[in-house]
Scaffold this motif. Structure first.
Motif, PDB file in Angstrom:
ATOM      1  N   LEU A  39       0.846  -1.193   0.000  1.00  0.00           N
ATOM      2  CA  LEU A  39       0.000   0.000   0.000  1.00  0.00           C
ATOM      3  C   LEU A  39       0.880   1.241   0.000  1.00  0.00           C
ATOM      4  CD1 LEU A  39      -2.902  -0.649   2.568  1.00  0.00           C
ATOM      5  CD2 LEU A  39      -2.985  -0.792   0.070  1.00  0.00           C
ATOM      6  N   THR A  40       0.519   2.217  -0.820  1.00  0.00           N
ATOM      7  CA  THR A  40       1.147   3.529  -0.751  1.00  0.00           C
ATOM      8  C   THR A  40       0.318   4.384   0.195  1.00  0.00           C
ATOM      9  OG1 THR A  40       2.111   3.435  -2.969  1.00  0.00           O
ATOM     10  CG2 THR A  40       1.733   5.620  -2.025  1.00  0.00           C
ATOM     11  N   VAL A  41       0.966   4.848   1.251  1.00  0.00           N
ATOM     12  CA  VAL A  41       0.300   5.642   2.286  1.00  0.00           C
ATOM     13  C   VAL A  41       0.943   7.019   2.331  1.00  0.00           C
ATOM     14  CG1 VAL A  41      -0.186   5.841   4.757  1.00  0.00           C
ATOM     15  CG2 VAL A  41      -0.291   3.601   3.638  1.00  0.00           C
ATOM     16  N   ILE A  42       0.129   8.054   2.288  1.00  0.00           N
ATOM     17  CA  ILE A  42       0.634   9.411   2.452  1.00  0.00           C
ATOM     18  C   ILE A  42       0.250   9.928   3.833  1.00  0.00           C
ATOM     19  CG2 ILE A  42       0.616   9.998   0.009  1.00  0.00           C
ATOM     20  CD1 ILE A  42      -2.001  11.584   0.533  1.00  0.00           C
ATOM     21  N   ARG A  43       1.070  10.834   4.349  1.00  0.00           N
ATOM     22  CA  ARG A  43       0.740  11.538   5.586  1.00  0.00           C
ATOM     23  C   ARG A  43       0.589  13.018   5.258  1.00  0.00           C
ATOM     24  NH1 ARG A  43       3.259  10.750  11.629  1.00  0.00           N
ATOM     25  NH2 ARG A  43       1.810  12.198  12.656  1.00  0.00           N
ATOM     26  N   VAL A  44      -0.539  13.580   5.663  1.00  0.00           N
ATOM     27  CA  VAL A  44      -0.889  14.951   5.300  1.00  0.00           C
ATOM     28  C   VAL A  44      -0.873  15.831   6.549  1.00  0.00           C
ATOM     29  CG1 VAL A  44      -2.667  16.436   4.305  1.00  0.00           C
ATOM     30  CG2 VAL A  44      -2.361  14.107   3.430  1.00  0.00           C
ATOM     31  N   ARG A  45       0.002  16.824   6.570  1.00  0.00           N
ATOM     32  CA  ARG A  45       0.100  17.751   7.697  1.00  0.00           C
ATOM     33  C   ARG A  45      -0.617  19.049   7.306  1.00  0.00           C
ATOM     34  NH1 ARG A  45       3.693  15.255  11.189  1.00  0.00           N
ATOM     35  NH2 ARG A  45       5.112  13.753  10.187  1.00  0.00           N
ATOM     36  N   GLU A  46      -1.795  19.201   7.867  1.00  0.00           N
ATOM     37  CA  GLU A  46      -2.688  20.298   7.466  1.00  0.00           C
ATOM     38  C   GLU A  46      -2.043  21.659   7.640  1.00  0.00           C
ATOM     39  OE1 GLU A  46      -7.236  21.942   8.391  1.00  0.00           O
ATOM     40  OE2 GLU A  46      -6.352  20.341   9.625  1.00  0.00           O
ATOM     41  N   ARG A  47      -1.254  21.836   8.677  1.00  0.00           N
ATOM     42  CA  ARG A  47      -0.657  23.153   8.934  1.00  0.00           C
ATOM     43  C   ARG A  47       0.246  23.599   7.794  1.00  0.00           C
ATOM     44  NH1 ARG A  47       1.180  23.476  15.313  1.00  0.00           N
ATOM     45  NH2 ARG A  47      -0.932  23.343  16.218  1.00  0.00           N
ATOM     46  N   SER A  48       0.850  22.639   7.112  1.00  0.00           N
ATOM     47  CA  SER A  48       1.778  22.974   6.030  1.00  0.00           C
ATOM     48  C   SER A  48       1.096  23.085   4.672  1.00  0.00           C
ATOM     49  CB  SER A  48       2.893  21.926   5.953  1.00  0.00           C
ATOM     50  OG  SER A  48       3.657  21.915   7.128  1.00  0.00           O
ATOM     51  N   CYS A  49       0.098  22.208   4.424  1.00  0.00           N
ATOM     52  CA  CYS A  49      -0.489  22.187   3.080  1.00  0.00           C
ATOM     53  C   CYS A  49      -1.882  22.812   3.019  1.00  0.00           C
ATOM     54  CB  CYS A  49      -0.532  20.767   2.537  1.00  0.00           C
ATOM     55  SG  CYS A  49      -1.591  19.657   3.462  1.00  0.00           S
ATOM     56  N   GLY A  50      -2.543  23.016   4.155  1.00  0.00           N
ATOM     57  CA  GLY A  50      -3.832  23.693   4.163  1.00  0.00           C
ATOM     58  C   GLY A  50      -5.031  22.796   3.927  1.00  0.00           C
ATOM     59  N   TRP A  51      -4.826  21.490   3.830  1.00  0.00           N
ATOM     60  CA  TRP A  51      -5.949  20.561   3.668  1.00  0.00           C
ATOM     61  C   TRP A  51      -5.645  19.281   4.439  1.00  0.00           C
ATOM     62  CZ3 TRP A  51      -4.233  16.155   1.056  1.00  0.00           C
ATOM     63  CH2 TRP A  51      -3.095  16.312   0.248  1.00  0.00           C
ATOM     64  N   ARG A  52      -6.682  18.477   4.662  1.00  0.00           N
ATOM     65  CA  ARG A  52      -6.558  17.256   5.448  1.00  0.00           C
ATOM     66  C   ARG A  52      -6.629  16.018   4.550  1.00  0.00           C
ATOM     67  NH1 ARG A  52     -11.513  16.983   8.655  1.00  0.00           N
ATOM     68  NH2 ARG A  52     -12.334  17.745   6.673  1.00  0.00           N
ATOM     69  N   ALA A  53      -6.135  14.915   5.079  1.00  0.00           N
ATOM     70  CA  ALA A  53      -6.248  13.650   4.361  1.00  0.00           C
ATOM     71  C   ALA A  53      -7.707  13.335   4.059  1.00  0.00           C
ATOM     72  CB  ALA A  53      -5.614  12.521   5.181  1.00  0.00           C
ATOM     73  N   ALA A  54      -8.579  13.649   4.996  1.00  0.00           N
ATOM     74  CA  ALA A  54     -10.008  13.378   4.810  1.00  0.00           C
ATOM     75  C   ALA A  54     -10.587  14.180   3.653  1.00  0.00           C
ATOM     76  CB  ALA A  54     -10.767  13.675   6.096  1.00  0.00           C
ATOM     77  N   ASP A  55     -10.034  15.370   3.389  1.00  0.00           N
ATOM     78  CA  ASP A  55     -10.518  16.181   2.267  1.00  0.00           C
ATOM     79  C   ASP A  55     -10.199  15.505   0.935  1.00  0.00           C
ATOM     80  OD1 ASP A  55     -11.375  18.181   4.066  1.00  0.00           O
ATOM     81  OD2 ASP A  55      -9.393  19.126   4.039  1.00  0.00           O
ATOM     82  N   LEU A  56      -8.980  14.995   0.808  1.00  0.00           N
ATOM     83  CA  LEU A  56      -8.613  14.276  -0.418  1.00  0.00           C
ATOM     84  C   LEU A  56      -9.432  12.997  -0.549  1.00  0.00           C
ATOM     85  CD1 LEU A  56      -6.906  13.792  -2.927  1.00  0.00           C
ATOM     86  CD2 LEU A  56      -5.107  12.842  -1.449  1.00  0.00           C
ATOM     87  N   ALA A  57      -9.645  12.299   0.561  1.00  0.00           N
ATOM     88  CA  ALA A  57     -10.440  11.073   0.525  1.00  0.00           C
ATOM     89  C   ALA A  57     -11.847  11.359   0.027  1.00  0.00           C
ATOM     90  CB  ALA A  57     -10.489  10.441   1.915  1.00  0.00           C
ATOM     91  N   ALA A  58     -12.452  12.444   0.490  1.00  0.00           N
ATOM     92  CA  ALA A  58     -13.809  12.792   0.066  1.00  0.00           C
ATOM     93  C   ALA A  58     -13.834  13.156  -1.419  1.00  0.00           C
ATOM     94  CB  ALA A  58     -14.334  13.952   0.907  1.00  0.00           C
ATOM     95  N   HIS A  59     -12.810  13.861  -1.871  1.00  0.00           N
ATOM     96  CA  HIS A  59     -12.723  14.230  -3.287  1.00  0.00           C
ATOM     97  C   HIS A  59     -12.644  12.982  -4.162  1.00  0.00           C
ATOM     98  CE1 HIS A  59     -11.423  16.633  -6.797  1.00  0.00           C
ATOM     99  NE2 HIS A  59     -10.538  15.673  -6.999  1.00  0.00           N
ATOM    100  N   LEU A  60     -11.833  12.017  -3.748  1.00  0.00           N
ATOM    101  CA  LEU A  60     -11.682  10.797  -4.539  1.00  0.00           C
ATOM    102  C   LEU A  60     -12.928   9.918  -4.449  1.00  0.00           C
ATOM    103  CD1 LEU A  60      -7.944   9.958  -3.770  1.00  0.00           C
ATOM    104  CD2 LEU A  60      -8.899  11.049  -5.805  1.00  0.00           C
TER     105      LEU A  60
END
Length: 382
Positions: A289-310
């Motif tokens: 599995l390819t797993v990403i870690r998303v740090r909201e403070r740096s990128c401005g969005w959450r992992a859950a936001d990308l999950a919902a988009h997909l």
């Protein structure tokens, strides 16, 4: 809603069909048969152990392995808190108690210095530690160079949960070959599958013989049905073993496709501040599995936001495992934590990684992610 792109679907083709059809035509439909014996031999050769026993699931393999190293009721068994529940459940099957230890936030694998501290604490408390069960997360081996001496010094056997890591390695040694016994899984979403199934692998032939005996209802060698102890219906069928043999032929090919997909993800996310691939530096991973870690403070969005988009585009993703210490079934279990697993659960996201994904599907996933990243980086309208 039907998901058009799954996280890690089975990769089955003409070779698997031919192996399965040959097994059916051979008449060996009952649990044992020549494909079962051959599958065990071939897996042992691939992992580099003296033998193997094929069983009905990775969970069954864990149960038998824990029994094989002598775990008893009243023992404690150290288990990573970041894992699938089967690792902890198998401990309870033996009557022992799982004690959870946190992970390394960079890899998701067991935090070895923390494990050392926990073993010292348990020894000081007078606990008998029956085993340590490191889990090779997302297809990458734990740091066995550091871990094995810690467990050896503590006099505790290692049961390697390599359910996610067949084909991976650490220092050139194959996943499953570390410790006293290793466990593999061939569940439908794993790197290779037998539909459902698992394997116990070890150099300890007496342990394997004991596992085989218990997996077949502990039947004694008599002309009638004779049983001196409680056994289990854990044996893999000959038909499923035939499927596994075909999958094993294609293992390198399937790992290669997953690795290429991970590289494409890495390239896509490279310019994005605050997003990293978990365990990306491990060149010996099977890339399950390819797993990403998303740090909201740096990128401005959450992992859950990308999950919902997909998800809106019928593309499946999944958070990483919810830590065992957060599971209601294990809320009362002892643990030693740093917060690393909680952080990965909050910020991690597994992306579609299967080797069966077609180029149009892969292109669709990458395009959907690029669309999301472009929207997130666009200046807000006034």
């Amino acid at each position: 809603m039907t998901t058009n792109v799954h996280l890690s679907p089975p990769d089955i083709g003409p070779l698997e069909e031919s192996y399965l059809l040959a097994a059916l035509r051979s008449g060996w439909v009952a649990p044992v048969g020549p494909d079962l014996s051959a599958f065990e031999t071939e897996i042992a050769a691939r992992v580099g152990t003296r033998g193997a026993v094929a069983v009905s699931s990775g969970t069954a393999a864990l149960h038998l392995s824990l029994l094989g190293v002598g775990v008893m009721p009243g023992d404690v068994v150290v288990v990573p808190t970041l894992t699938f529940v089967a690792t902890a459940n198998a401990v309870r099957y033996t009557g022992a108690r799982p004690v959870f230890v946190d992970c390394d936030g960079r890899t998701g694998n067991i935090d070895v210095p923390l494990l050392s501290e926990l073993l010292r604490r348990l020894r000081a408390q007078g606990e008998r530690v029956g085993a340590v069960v490191p889990v090779d997360m997302f297809g990458s081996c734990a740091d066995y160079t550091a871990l094995l001496p810690v467990c050896q010094d503590a006099g505790v056997p290692v049961v390697e949960d390599a359910a996610e890591a067949l084909g991976a390695a650490h220092g050139g040694r194959a996943a499953g070959a570390f410790g006293h016994v290793g466990v593999l899984s061939f569940n439908g979403n794993k790197i290779m599958t037998t539909s459902g199934g698992g394997m116990v692998v070890s150099d300890d032939l007496s342990l394997l013989a004991r596992a085989r005996h218990l997996a077949t209802q502990a039947r004694e060698p008599a002309v009638h049905y004779e049983h001196r102890e409680t056994g289990y219906n854990y044996r893999l069928s000959n038909l499923l073993a035939a499927l596994g043999r075909a999958q094993l032929v294609r293992l390198e090919e399937m790992m290669g496709r997953r690795r290429l997909l991970r590289e494409r993800y890495a390239k896509l996310f490279a310019p994005v501040s605050g997003v990293e691939l978990v365990g990306a530096e491990d060149t010996e991973s099977n890339c399950w599995l390819t797993v990403i870690r998303v740090r909201e403070r740096s990128c401005g969005w959450r992992a859950a936001d990308l999950a919902a988009h997909l998800a809106a585009r019928d593309i499946e993703t999944r958070p990483v495992w919810k830590p065992m210490h957060r599971q209601p079934a294990y809320a009362d279990a002892d643990n030693l934590l740093t917060g690393a697993a909680d952080g990965l659960f909050a910020e991690g996201l597994a992306l579609p990684s299967g080797s069966a994904l077609t180029e149009p599907q892969v292109g669709g996933v990458l395009g959907a992610i690029d669309e999301f990243l472009t929207a997130c980086s666009a200046p807000a309208s006034r």
